[in-house]
Design a protein around this motif. Structure first.
Motif, PDB file in Angstrom:
ATOM      1  N   VAL A  96      -6.487  -3.112   3.778  1.00 17.40           N
ATOM      2  CA  VAL A  96      -5.736  -2.009   3.156  1.00 17.40           C
ATOM      3  C   VAL A  96      -5.835  -1.781   1.656  1.00 17.40           C
ATOM      4  O   VAL A  96      -5.817  -0.766   1.353  1.00 17.40           O
ATOM      5  CB  VAL A  96      -4.414  -2.101   4.024  1.00 17.40           C
ATOM      6  N   ARG A  97      -5.505  -2.993   1.098  1.00 20.97           N
ATOM      7  CA  ARG A  97      -5.524  -3.040  -0.410  1.00 20.97           C
ATOM      8  C   ARG A  97      -6.585  -2.486  -1.135  1.00 20.97           C
ATOM      9  O   ARG A  97      -6.711  -1.862  -2.224  1.00 20.97           O
ATOM     10  CB  ARG A  97      -4.966  -4.336  -1.042  1.00 20.97           C
ATOM     11  N   THR A  98      -7.703  -2.766  -0.578  1.00 24.18           N
ATOM     12  CA  THR A  98      -8.974  -2.294  -0.923  1.00 24.18           C
ATOM     13  C   THR A  98      -9.050  -0.731  -0.838  1.00 24.18           C
ATOM     14  O   THR A  98      -9.297  -0.128  -1.747  1.00 24.18           O
ATOM     15  CB  THR A  98     -10.485  -2.959  -0.193  1.00 24.18           C
ATOM     16  N   ILE A 125       1.051   8.956   1.862  1.00 22.12           N
ATOM     17  CA  ILE A 125       0.181   9.935   2.676  1.00 22.12           C
ATOM     18  C   ILE A 125       0.508  10.086   3.969  1.00 22.12           C
ATOM     19  O   ILE A 125       0.659  11.144   4.665  1.00 22.12           O
ATOM     20  CB  ILE A 125      -1.307   9.673   2.558  1.00 22.12           C
ATOM     21  N   LEU A 126       0.819   8.719   4.780  1.00 24.49           N
ATOM     22  CA  LEU A 126       1.002   8.825   6.331  1.00 24.49           C
ATOM     23  C   LEU A 126       2.292   9.481   6.647  1.00 24.49           C
ATOM     24  O   LEU A 126       2.668   9.955   7.835  1.00 24.49           O
ATOM     25  CB  LEU A 126       0.766   7.478   6.863  1.00 24.49           C
ATOM     26  N   ASP A 181      -9.071   2.203  -3.762  1.00 24.69           N
ATOM     27  CA  ASP A 181     -10.100   3.590  -3.787  1.00 24.69           C
ATOM     28  C   ASP A 181      -9.225   4.810  -3.673  1.00 24.69           C
ATOM     29  O   ASP A 181      -9.716   5.613  -4.758  1.00 24.69           O
ATOM     30  CB  ASP A 181     -10.834   3.298  -2.526  1.00 24.69           C
ATOM     31  N   TYR A 182      -8.190   4.873  -3.091  1.00 25.40           N
ATOM     32  CA  TYR A 182      -7.450   5.947  -3.088  1.00 25.40           C
ATOM     33  C   TYR A 182      -6.767   6.240  -4.469  1.00 25.40           C
ATOM     34  O   TYR A 182      -6.405   7.463  -4.979  1.00 25.40           O
ATOM     35  CB  TYR A 182      -6.285   6.141  -1.873  1.00 25.40           C
ATOM     36  N   ALA A 183      -6.260   5.098  -5.070  1.00 29.65           N
ATOM     37  CA  ALA A 183      -5.698   5.176  -6.334  1.00 29.65           C
ATOM     38  C   ALA A 183      -6.471   5.784  -7.402  1.00 29.65           C
ATOM     39  O   ALA A 183      -6.401   6.537  -8.187  1.00 29.65           O
ATOM     40  CB  ALA A 183      -5.212   3.771  -6.848  1.00 29.65           C
ATOM     41  N   GLU A 184      -7.998   5.244  -7.245  1.00 28.32           N
ATOM     42  CA  GLU A 184      -8.876   5.714  -8.133  1.00 28.32           C
ATOM     43  C   GLU A 184      -9.106   7.182  -7.929  1.00 28.32           C
ATOM     44  O   GLU A 184      -9.400   8.040  -9.058  1.00 28.32           O
ATOM     45  CB  GLU A 184     -10.320   5.147  -7.962  1.00 28.32           C
ATOM     46  N   ALA A 237       0.917  -1.023  -0.055  1.00 24.49           N
ATOM     47  CA  ALA A 237      -0.136   0.068   0.099  1.00 24.49           C
ATOM     48  C   ALA A 237       0.820   1.269   0.033  1.00 24.49           C
ATOM     49  O   ALA A 237       0.935   1.964   1.064  1.00 24.49           O
ATOM     50  CB  ALA A 237      -0.763   0.008   1.172  1.00 24.49           C
ATOM     51  N   PRO A 238       1.859   1.683  -1.131  1.00 27.14           N
ATOM     52  CA  PRO A 238       2.588   2.608  -1.212  1.00 27.14           C
ATOM     53  C   PRO A 238       1.869   4.151  -0.926  1.00 27.14           C
ATOM     54  O   PRO A 238       2.350   4.966  -0.499  1.00 27.14           O
ATOM     55  CB  PRO A 238       3.329   2.339  -2.183  1.00 27.14           C
TER      56      PRO A 238
END
Length: 172
Positions: free
Chosen positions: A66-68, A19-20, A72-75, A13-14
């Protein structure tokens, strides 16, 4: 939070890890939202420690969750990039327009409006701070320039608002 970033990187989850890593400002606010989102999906408190504990309890569920979220964030990031590209295309359209006003209004206002404001500020500073007397004939000029600049700001603001409405509705 460093341990959580390492965990996120290890489960693929890069985007969330990146972001963190942000500290303060908008990046910090987004990081807080990421923590809330991850914690909400995992059913834990929105703290790095609680999320790390969820990973230690069940790494497989953690990884899937986390991959889900990462997808979502990638989209969302992809949609933002597409919107930015569309804006760039709009700017190119304005630049290449056959209509003179459409072609030059941004650069003209971007140059002339600050120059006009600088003239007003410089004149007021000279009047207030200098021992050089200001000719009384300058005062009526200020009385003309300030309302003209105010009207100009209103016109530019209205035009920008209309262009924004056109952009959001998809018309050019």
């Amino acid at each position: 939070m460093g341990a959580l970033v390492s965990i996120l990187l290890s489960v693929g989850a890069p985007i969330l890890a990146g972001i963190l890593k942000a500290k303060g400002g908008k990046g910090g606010a987004i990081a807080g939202e990421v923590l809330k989102t991850v914690a909400g999906k995992l059913g834990t408190d929105a703290t790095p420690e609680a999320i790390e504990e969820a990973y230690r309890s069940d790494p497989e569920i953690f990884t899937q969750t986390v991959r889900t979220i990462e997808t979502d964030y990638a989209e969302i990031a992809r949609a933002g990039a597409e919107a930015h590209i569309a804006y760039i295309e709009l700017m190119k359209g304005d630049r290449d327009s056959a209509d003179l006003l459409t072609r030059i209004w941004r650069p003209m206002n971007g140059f002339l409006f600050p120059v006009g404001c600088l003239i007003i500020v410089a004149t007021v500073c000279v009047m207030l701070l200098s021992k050089i007397p200001v000719d009384a004939s300058v005062l009526p000029l200020i009385g003309i320039v300030v309302p003209v600049m105010s009207a100009w700001a209103g016109v530019v603001g209205y035009y920008v608002g209309q262009r924004t409405k056109e952009k959001t509705t998809g018309s050019t």
